[in-house]
Write a protein that holds these residues in place. Structure first.
Motif, mmCIF file in Angstrom:
data_model
loop_
_atom_site.group_PDB
_atom_site.id
_atom_site.type_symbol
_atom_site.label_atom_id
_atom_site.label_comp_id
_atom_site.label_asym_id
_atom_site.label_seq_id
_atom_site.Cartn_x
_atom_site.Cartn_y
_atom_site.Cartn_z
ATOM 1 N N VAL A 149 17.035 7.902 -1.815
ATOM 2 C CA VAL A 149 15.402 8.752 -1.123
ATOM 3 C C VAL A 149 15.617 8.152 0.101
ATOM 4 O O VAL A 149 15.512 6.464 0.027
ATOM 5 N N SER A 150 15.158 8.038 1.220
ATOM 6 C CA SER A 150 14.789 7.387 2.344
ATOM 7 C C SER A 150 13.236 8.318 2.445
ATOM 8 O O SER A 150 13.011 8.949 2.478
ATOM 9 N N GLU A 190 0.761 -1.181 -0.172
ATOM 10 C CA GLU A 190 -0.142 0.252 0.003
ATOM 11 C C GLU A 190 0.570 1.111 -0.342
ATOM 12 O O GLU A 190 2.343 1.281 0.511
ATOM 13 N N LEU A 191 0.467 2.262 -0.677
ATOM 14 C CA LEU A 191 1.393 3.756 -0.929
ATOM 15 C C LEU A 191 1.377 4.206 0.541
ATOM 16 O O LEU A 191 0.290 4.361 1.011
ATOM 17 N N ILE A 192 2.630 4.395 0.361
ATOM 18 C CA ILE A 192 2.753 5.252 1.822
ATOM 19 C C ILE A 192 3.657 7.136 1.140
ATOM 20 O O ILE A 192 1.948 7.784 1.118
ATOM 21 N N MET A 193 3.807 6.960 0.602
ATOM 22 C CA MET A 193 4.100 8.362 -0.403
ATOM 23 C C MET A 193 4.454 8.286 -1.387
ATOM 24 O O MET A 193 5.443 7.082 -1.720
ATOM 25 N N PHE A 194 4.911 9.630 -2.367
ATOM 26 C CA PHE A 194 5.782 9.707 -3.390
ATOM 27 C C PHE A 194 6.518 11.371 -3.466
ATOM 28 O O PHE A 194 5.804 11.583 -3.045
ATOM 29 N N ILE A 195 7.809 10.970 -3.737
ATOM 30 C CA ILE A 195 8.232 12.400 -4.471
ATOM 31 C C ILE A 195 8.748 12.266 -5.642
ATOM 32 O O ILE A 195 9.342 11.350 -6.123
ATOM 33 N N TYR A 196 8.990 13.866 -5.847
ATOM 34 C CA TYR A 196 9.940 13.939 -7.090
ATOM 35 C C TYR A 196 10.587 14.808 -6.965
ATOM 36 O O TYR A 196 11.045 15.068 -8.694
ATOM 37 N N SER A 197 10.495 15.807 -6.330
ATOM 38 C CA SER A 197 11.150 17.206 -6.529
ATOM 39 C C SER A 197 11.959 17.001 -5.205
ATOM 40 O O SER A 197 12.170 15.932 -4.221
ATOM 41 N N THR A 240 8.001 11.492 6.487
ATOM 42 C CA THR A 240 9.022 12.153 5.956
ATOM 43 C C THR A 240 9.387 11.603 4.855
ATOM 44 O O THR A 240 10.417 11.211 4.642
ATOM 45 N N ALA A 241 9.134 12.089 3.233
ATOM 46 C CA ALA A 241 10.362 10.952 2.622
ATOM 47 C C ALA A 241 11.316 12.674 1.983
ATOM 48 O O ALA A 241 11.170 13.314 1.921
ATOM 49 N N ASP A 266 12.329 17.449 1.088
ATOM 50 C CA ASP A 266 11.600 16.960 1.708
ATOM 51 C C ASP A 266 9.722 17.207 1.403
ATOM 52 O O ASP A 266 9.759 17.963 1.351
ATOM 53 N N LYS A 267 9.220 16.137 2.510
ATOM 54 C CA LYS A 267 7.718 16.146 2.372
ATOM 55 C C LYS A 267 7.309 15.091 2.988
ATOM 56 O O LYS A 267 7.467 13.799 2.868
#
Lengths: 113, 113
Positions: free
Chosen positions: B72-73, B45-52, B62-63, B55-56
């Motif tokens: 990526v962490s 199941e998705l927790i997060m996505f990031i592409y920049s 926090t990604a 931090d998000k």
């Protein structure tokens, strides 16, 4: 409810048999994917389809076949040519945009007897 | 070098601590990055996505993305026993018709009460 369904949840196959795993989605997603997961391993891509009537091989396509006759459906056939088919099979879909998220169905656990 | 690599783990933290999960990738052309959580016997199941780069944050999660260093962490603050699961890092290298995810093997997190 919108989502992805896979059936059956558990499947047992005798050696030499072909079996077909069902995957249906009502999210109106263009892209659909099939993955295989072995214990302690990440997901490996078997086949994917970005549009109806078109699909591409993933990293481990040998011994598998797919069809995409309808946008909502992407069945996977595990053929007798697949030498080690026991695994957890996951279907996913996404809208198909490059940075879009893939959403997963509940999976089918296939065991070869 | 593996395309997507995660610390082998398992990782064990006490309840209330910060859990830090790391992932490195080899393709500098990678465009988007995802963290999935997978409970035993269940689908991701998705927790997060990031592409920049940067931090998000989303709630306790926090990604962090650093494209120059190709990592990526995922940080989980105030870890709870319910966070105990396997966390999968996934990277999207392609675009359009070639869009597909490559997954790491995952890292198992155990949160001790």
């Amino acid at each position: 409810d919108g989502g992805i369904t896979q059936s059956p949840k558990y499947l047992f196959r005798k050696e030499g048999q072909n079996v077909t795993l069902s995957c249906e989605q009502n999210l109106n997603h263009d892209a659909m994917y099939w993955y295989r997961q072995d214990p302690g391993q990440g997901l490996r891509l078997i086949y994917y389809s970005q549009i109806v009537n078109d699909f591409q091989k993933g990293d481990i396509a040998e011994g598998y076949s797919v069809s995409r006759e309808k946008k909502e459906s992407f069945p996977l056939t595990v053929t007798s040519a697949q030498k080690n088919p026991t695994a957890f099979y996951l279907c996913a879909s996404s809208s198909g945009v490059a940075t879009d998220t893939q959403y997963f169905g509940p999976g089918t656990r296939l065991t070869v007897l | 070098q593996k395309e997507v690599e995660q610390n082998s783990g398992p990782l064990s933290v006490p309840e209330g601590a910060i859990a830090s999960l790391n992932c490195t990738y080899s393709d500098r052309g990678s465009q988007s990055f995802f963290w999935y959580r997978q409970y035993s016997g269940k689908s991701p199941e998705l927790i997060m996505f990031i592409y920049s780069n940067g931090d998000k944050e989303d709630g306790r999660f926090t990604a962090q993305l650093n494209k120059a260093s190709q990592y990526v962490s995922l940080l989980i603050r105030d870890s709870q026993p319910s966070d105990s699961a396997t966390y999968l890092c996934a990277v999207n290298k392609g675009a359009g018709a070639n869009s597909k995810l490559t997954f790491g093997k995952g890292i198992t997190l155990s949160v001790r009460p």
